[in-house]
Design a protein around this motif. Sequence first.
Motif, short mmCIF file in Angstrom:
data_model
loop_
_atom_site.label_atom_id
_atom_site.label_comp_id
_atom_site.label_asym_id
_atom_site.label_seq_id
_atom_site.Cartn_x
_atom_site.Cartn_y
_atom_site.Cartn_z
N GLU A 12 54.75 15.84 33.63
CA GLU A 12 53.38 15.30 33.60
C GLU A 12 53.37 14.03 34.45
O GLU A 12 54.10 13.09 34.17
CB GLU A 12 52.96 15.00 32.15
N SER B 53 43.30 13.32 33.50
CA SER B 53 43.36 14.73 33.09
C SER B 53 41.97 15.21 32.66
O SER B 53 41.22 14.45 32.04
CB SER B 53 44.28 14.90 31.88
N SER B 54 41.70 16.46 32.94
CA SER B 54 40.40 17.01 32.52
C SER B 54 40.27 16.99 31.01
O SER B 54 39.18 16.79 30.47
CB SER B 54 40.26 18.45 33.03
N THR B 55 41.39 17.20 30.33
CA THR B 55 41.33 17.24 28.87
C THR B 55 40.77 15.93 28.30
O THR B 55 39.91 15.95 27.41
CB THR B 55 42.74 17.51 28.29
N GLY C 203 33.07 20.67 23.88
CA GLY C 203 32.21 21.68 23.26
C GLY C 203 32.99 22.94 22.93
O GLY C 203 33.80 23.40 23.73
N VAL D 18 55.51 16.69 40.13
CA VAL D 18 56.13 17.77 40.89
C VAL D 18 55.53 17.77 42.29
O VAL D 18 54.31 17.79 42.46
CB VAL D 18 55.89 19.13 40.19
N MET E 197 38.75 24.00 26.86
CA MET E 197 39.06 23.52 25.50
C MET E 197 38.88 24.63 24.47
O MET E 197 39.66 24.76 23.54
CB MET E 197 38.17 22.32 25.12
N GLN E 198 37.84 25.46 24.69
CA GLN E 198 37.60 26.50 23.70
C GLN E 198 38.51 27.71 23.91
O GLN E 198 38.41 28.70 23.20
CB GLN E 198 36.14 26.93 23.67
C1 LIG Z 1 33.36 16.55 32.26
C2 LIG Z 1 34.03 17.75 31.65
C3 LIG Z 1 33.45 18.38 30.56
C4 LIG Z 1 34.06 19.47 29.97
N1 LIG Z 1 33.50 20.03 28.86
C5 LIG Z 1 34.11 21.07 28.26
C6 LIG Z 1 33.57 21.63 27.06
O1 LIG Z 1 32.55 21.17 26.57
N2 LIG Z 1 34.24 22.64 26.48
C7 LIG Z 1 35.38 23.17 27.03
O2 LIG Z 1 35.93 24.13 26.47
N3 LIG Z 1 35.91 22.66 28.15
C8 LIG Z 1 35.30 21.64 28.77
N4 LIG Z 1 35.83 21.11 29.93
C9 LIG Z 1 36.98 21.78 30.52
C10 LIG Z 1 38.27 21.44 29.82
O3 LIG Z 1 38.33 20.07 29.56
C11 LIG Z 1 39.43 21.90 30.72
O4 LIG Z 1 39.28 23.28 31.01
C12 LIG Z 1 40.78 21.68 30.08
O5 LIG Z 1 40.90 20.37 29.61
C13 LIG Z 1 41.85 21.98 31.12
O6 LIG Z 1 43.11 21.62 30.60
P1 LIG Z 1 44.37 21.65 31.56
O7 LIG Z 1 45.54 21.35 30.72
O8 LIG Z 1 44.34 22.90 32.36
O9 LIG Z 1 44.06 20.48 32.63
P2 LIG Z 1 44.35 18.92 32.51
O10 LIG Z 1 43.91 18.37 31.22
O11 LIG Z 1 43.78 18.30 33.75
O12 LIG Z 1 45.93 18.86 32.54
C14 LIG Z 1 46.64 19.13 33.74
C15 LIG Z 1 47.71 18.06 33.85
O13 LIG Z 1 48.54 18.34 34.95
C16 LIG Z 1 49.00 17.11 35.46
N5 LIG Z 1 49.46 17.36 36.82
C17 LIG Z 1 48.73 17.78 37.87
N6 LIG Z 1 49.51 17.94 38.96
C18 LIG Z 1 50.76 17.62 38.58
C19 LIG Z 1 52.01 17.58 39.29
N7 LIG Z 1 52.08 17.93 40.57
N8 LIG Z 1 53.11 17.19 38.60
C20 LIG Z 1 53.02 16.85 37.28
N9 LIG Z 1 51.87 16.85 36.58
C21 LIG Z 1 50.75 17.25 37.22
C22 LIG Z 1 47.77 16.23 35.39
O14 LIG Z 1 48.09 14.87 35.40
C23 LIG Z 1 47.12 16.68 34.09
O15 LIG Z 1 47.48 15.84 33.00
C24 LIG Z 1 35.26 19.99 30.52
C25 LIG Z 1 35.87 19.35 31.61
C26 LIG Z 1 35.26 18.24 32.17
C27 LIG Z 1 35.91 17.56 33.33
#
Ligand SMILES: Cc1cc2nc3c(=O)[nH]c(=O)nc-3n(C[C@H](O)[C@H](O)[C@H](O)COP(=O)(O)OP(=O)(O)OC[C@H]3O[C@@H](n4cnc5c(N)ncnc54)[C@H](O)[C@@H]3O)c2cc1C
Length: 387
Positions: free
Chosen positions: A35, A43-45, A51, A178, A343-344
């Motif tokens: 990470e 992070s998007s999370t 929701g 990475v 998230m869902q």
């Molecule tokens: C404004 C907004 C509103 C949203 N609302 C909703 C909602 O209401 N309901 C819902 O279900 N979803 C919602 N989402 C979507 C949801 O938040 C995402 O789909 C989900 O959080 C994605 O999780 P993830 O782990 O794939 O990504 P992330 O949380 O972004 O995690 C990916 C991680 O990878 C790390 N990373 C990236 N590249 C590298 C690298 N090269 N080396 C090491 N680490 C790296 C990043 O730092 C990050 O922490 C929303 C998103 C946004 C932005």
Amino acid sequence: MQNADIIIIGGGVMGSSTAYSLRKIGYDGKIIVFEKDPIYEFSSTSRSAGGIRQLYTTDINIQLSRYSLQVYKNFSSTMAIDGEFAEINFRQRGYLFLGSADMMGSFDKQKRLQNTYNVPSELLSTKELLNIIPELNLDGLTGGLYCHEDGYLDPYSVMQGYKKNAQKLGVEYISQEVDTIITEQNKVTGVRLVNGAEYRSRIVINCAGAWGVYLSDKIGIKIPVHPLKRQIFQFDTSVPLQKELPLTVDPTGVYFRHEGDKILTGFSEETKPGIDFTVKKSLFYEEMWPILANRISNFEQVKLTSSWAGLYSFNTADHNAIIGGHPSMEGYYMALGFSGHGMQQAPGVGQGLAELIYYGKYETIDLTPLRFARFSDNDLVLEDAIV
Ligand SMILES: Cc1cc2nc3c(=O)[nH]c(=O)nc-3n(C[C@H](O)[C@H](O)[C@H](O)COP(=O)(O)OP(=O)(O)OC[C@H]3O[C@@H](n4cnc5c(N)ncnc54)[C@H](O)[C@@H]3O)c2cc1C
């Protein structure tokens, strides 16, 4: 050179749910999660609206969100560590799509499909809408599609719950970026970090969220995904509402819900793809606020208290996740492209990926429709209910 059995790139909700699920189903090999942003600032999370809805138009999305909802209902106790509950503040206050006359036919079709999966979604009349939001202005509305089981939660706490449990079960988190995945003759062999260190592993899972597409590009695997900025605004109202709001989506696409005694709102505006976290308050004042104030008169006088931008990992082909192994790059797995509904889906996706890797097949939910090869197979999963 260090070794691992599985490397996960990205410790957000997807990477952490996958790492935890692997351990939970009995995988005892060495798992490392890299990470780059250990406080998860970008992070998007951490930037999500949180929701949670089962109101989808495709079988796979309904199944995934129904499974995940059951997990979230019990999350605080099942993920408790040493008696400390993993509180995620899951408010089952409902999810509500407000509909104009021309939307009701589609809502009815959606409801019938959702009901076949035991989702208790229902069509609401305007009178019933007022029972839920007494202050609602019914102009232009004919009814709504509602599910009382749905709602919203705290995404950061969900991620931390998965991460702490994964760590407790022996998953190692390393705060490094990475640079690239290493491959040899169409097989994954490990990763190289930005600091030059290399780690060997025959399995690498790309859970790097909005940045994941760039890692995939580097090994020549193109995916139809790009980062897309989405903004959220939080405000105080001078006149409080009578009841706590469900997560409500106006026919214009502007959504809003309570966040404590404040209101959180967002909107998927037209924007250029790319990594961009700049907040434009003009979006709120010029485009969203007039819609909000028209819909609920309590929103005529508001005080903006905070705002932020986050990234969707946006799938331009069919707005859905891409999950599973790559057909021609052995050992390369991904969970990308969630397009605003990750998230869902995170509990179901983590469970599914873990099963695919450990058992060689999906057991709980068949995630095959979300496979990478659907693009070349011309078998897209077209979801109409995208927020
Ligand atoms: C404004 C907004 C509103 C949203 N609302 C909703 C909602 O209401 N309901 C819902 O279900 N979803 C919602 N989402 C979507 C949801 O938040 C995402 O789909 C989900 O959080 C994605 O999780 P993830 O782990 O794939 O990504 P992330 O949380 O972004 O995690 C990916 C991680 O990878 C790390 N990373 C990236 N590249 C590298 C690298 N090269 N080396 C090491 N680490 C790296 C990043 O730092 C990050 O922490 C929303 C998103 C946004 C932005």
